[in-house]
Design a protein around this motif. Structure first.
Motif, PDB file in Angstrom:
ATOM      1  N   GLN A 100      -0.843   3.807  -5.295  1.00 55.37           N
ATOM      2  CA  GLN A 100      -0.472   5.213  -5.139  1.00 55.37           C
ATOM      3  C   GLN A 100      -1.229   6.120  -6.100  1.00 55.37           C
ATOM      4  O   GLN A 100      -1.076   7.338  -6.051  1.00 55.37           O
ATOM      5  N   GLY A 110       0.791  -1.226   0.000  1.00 58.18           N
ATOM      6  CA  GLY A 110       0.000   0.000   0.000  1.00 58.18           C
ATOM      7  C   GLY A 110       0.820   1.270   0.000  1.00 58.18           C
ATOM      8  O   GLY A 110       0.269   2.371   0.073  1.00 58.18           O
ATOM      9  N   ILE A 111       2.150   1.162  -0.081  1.00 57.55           N
ATOM     10  CA  ILE A 111       3.000   2.357  -0.024  1.00 57.55           C
ATOM     11  C   ILE A 111       4.078   2.342  -1.116  1.00 57.55           C
ATOM     12  O   ILE A 111       5.132   2.940  -0.963  1.00 57.55           O
ATOM     13  N   ALA A 112       3.832   1.669  -2.208  1.00 58.56           N
ATOM     14  CA  ALA A 112       4.761   1.640  -3.350  1.00 58.56           C
ATOM     15  C   ALA A 112       6.127   1.072  -3.003  1.00 58.56           C
ATOM     16  O   ALA A 112       7.126   1.466  -3.583  1.00 58.56           O
ATOM     17  N   GLN A 113       6.152   0.123  -2.087  1.00 55.95           N
ATOM     18  CA  GLN A 113       7.430  -0.487  -1.728  1.00 55.95           C
ATOM     19  C   GLN A 113       7.585  -1.878  -2.328  1.00 55.95           C
ATOM     20  O   GLN A 113       8.662  -2.463  -2.235  1.00 55.95           O
ATOM     21  N   ARG A 130       2.155   2.041  -9.919  1.00 53.74           N
ATOM     22  CA  ARG A 130       1.660   1.368  -8.710  1.00 53.74           C
ATOM     23  C   ARG A 130       0.242   1.872  -8.440  1.00 53.74           C
ATOM     24  O   ARG A 130       0.051   3.039  -8.080  1.00 53.74           O
ATOM     25  N   GLY A 181      12.008  -2.834  -8.206  1.00 51.42           N
ATOM     26  CA  GLY A 181      10.916  -2.317  -7.374  1.00 51.42           C
ATOM     27  C   GLY A 181       9.783  -3.311  -7.200  1.00 51.42           C
ATOM     28  O   GLY A 181       8.791  -3.010  -6.538  1.00 51.42           O
TER      29      GLY A 181
END
Lengths: 209, 154
Positions: free
Chosen positions: B58, B38-41, B55, B129
């Protein structure tokens, strides 16, 4: 009275961008010529340096390896951006992974800790000639007064750059409201613009070491 | 709001600040796209918008440009006509648990659109990523090379 007040941002709002602020985020107030001493100019510069060396600014003002940095209290140890990120010569990842894959262009508030921050402009590194991550106050000062390394800007050009960026909800404005657990830039955008102009009016004096 | 996903037009009654991920999964029922962090990680939620991998966790619904073409794993290929990347994934048996793989495939397809013949290093630069807890990275890289070869023949 030769004090000039120009609300540049309001012009930009009228001109063009759908994400522009309804009110100017900062205005340009040029001090009268000769009104700022070298000593006061140097003091203004040191405040400018506190801003530009802050992680919110410096992390993306990196060198020809085209790698953004993660530094500052919210990251702990200073390190290159995770995920093996390399923004390439385009400085926005066009040759590799575009920054905008995660840093979606949006002027919505950044509130989630550790999420990829976003701004109203397409995310990217500053041009490579603007490299100043890890550089000293004297080095960055020399750089910011050199038109070859500051985008061809004089004092007014630098101030306008800041105000125009803010009108687009860009990177500069974001530095003061980065959201999550990120440390914000010191002072305020208006103070930063005022300091750039005070430094410029004093003749852009730089520290010697 | 109106969305174009996999070539179909949908109406979704959502708030502007709802992430595209949840519009796709909860409103449109397209559950191929996954929630990972949920945080582009992590990259599990990767979809294409106008051909570019993004993503979706985001991407806020309100930030979508009118007319944006969204593609999810369901629309990349079809069961009887898999995309070259999907085909290579099957042939190389890339997936282990599979959770991250729709994001991996979407990112890989975008990579090959941009760079039809990527080196190992270029693959790593683009794919780093997208995390895989099962560690299928070696097979991912091999499958991308295979898909690149297949696309060149086409």
């Amino acid at each position: 009275m030769n004090r000039i007040a120009i609300a540049v941002a309001s012009i930009w709002v009228a001109l063009a961008h759908p994400l522009a602020a309804e009110e100017a985020e900062a205005v340009i107030n040029v001090p009268p010529e000769g009104s700022v001493s070298t000593e006061d100019g140097l003091a203004a510069w040191e405040r400018v340096y506190e801003v530009v060396s802050n992680p919110r600014c410096a992390n993306c003002h990196t060198g020809p390896d085209n790698r953004p940095m993660w530094s500052g209290p919210s990251y702990g140890k200073t390190r290159p951006h995770g995920m093996n990120i390399n923004a390439g010569e385009s400085r926005m990842g066009a040759e590799t992974l575009p920054c905008a894959t995660c840093h979606i262009t949006s002027d919505a508030p950044n509130t989630v800790p550790h999420a990829a921050p976003h701004v109203g402009l397409d995310w990217q590194l500053a041009p490579v000639e603007f490299e100043w991550f890890g550089k000293s106050s004297a080095e960055i000062c020399a750089q910011l007064k050199d038109p070859e390394r500051n985008g061809g800007r004089d004092m007014m050009g630098l101030a306008q750059h800041l105000v125009e960026d803010a009108a687009h909800k860009g990177f500069v404005l974001w530095g003061w409201s980065p959201g999550g657990t990120r440390v914000r830039a010191p002072y305020s955008l208006q103070q930063h613009v005022d300091d750039i102009l005070a430094w410029g009016t004093a003749g852009q004096p730089c520290p010697t070491n | 709001m109106q969305l174009t996903v996999n070539g179909k037009t949908y109406e979704a009654d959502v708030e502007d600040d709802m992430p595209l991920l949840w519009v796709l999964r909860d409103e449109l029922g397209l559950t191929g796209v996954k929630y990972g962090c949920g945080i582009a990680q992590c990259g599990a939620c990767t979809v294409h918008i106008d051909g570019m991998a993004v993503r979706s966790c985001q991407t806020l619904a309100g930030s979508l440009e009118p007319g944006a073409e969204i593609t999810t794993i369901e629309g990349l290929g079809a069961p009887d006509a898999l995309h070259a990347v999907q085909q290579a994934w099957v042939e190389h048996q890339v997936a282990q648990c599979g959770y991250c793989q729709s994001g991996q495939i979407m990112q890989a397809a975008a990579l090959l659109d941009m760079n039809p013949e990527p080196s190992d290093e270029e693959i790593d630069l683009v794919m780093s990523g997208n995390l895989c807890r099962c560690g299928t990275y070696v097979r991912i890289r091999a499958a991308i090379h295979a898909a690149a070869d297949k696309l060149k023949e086409a």
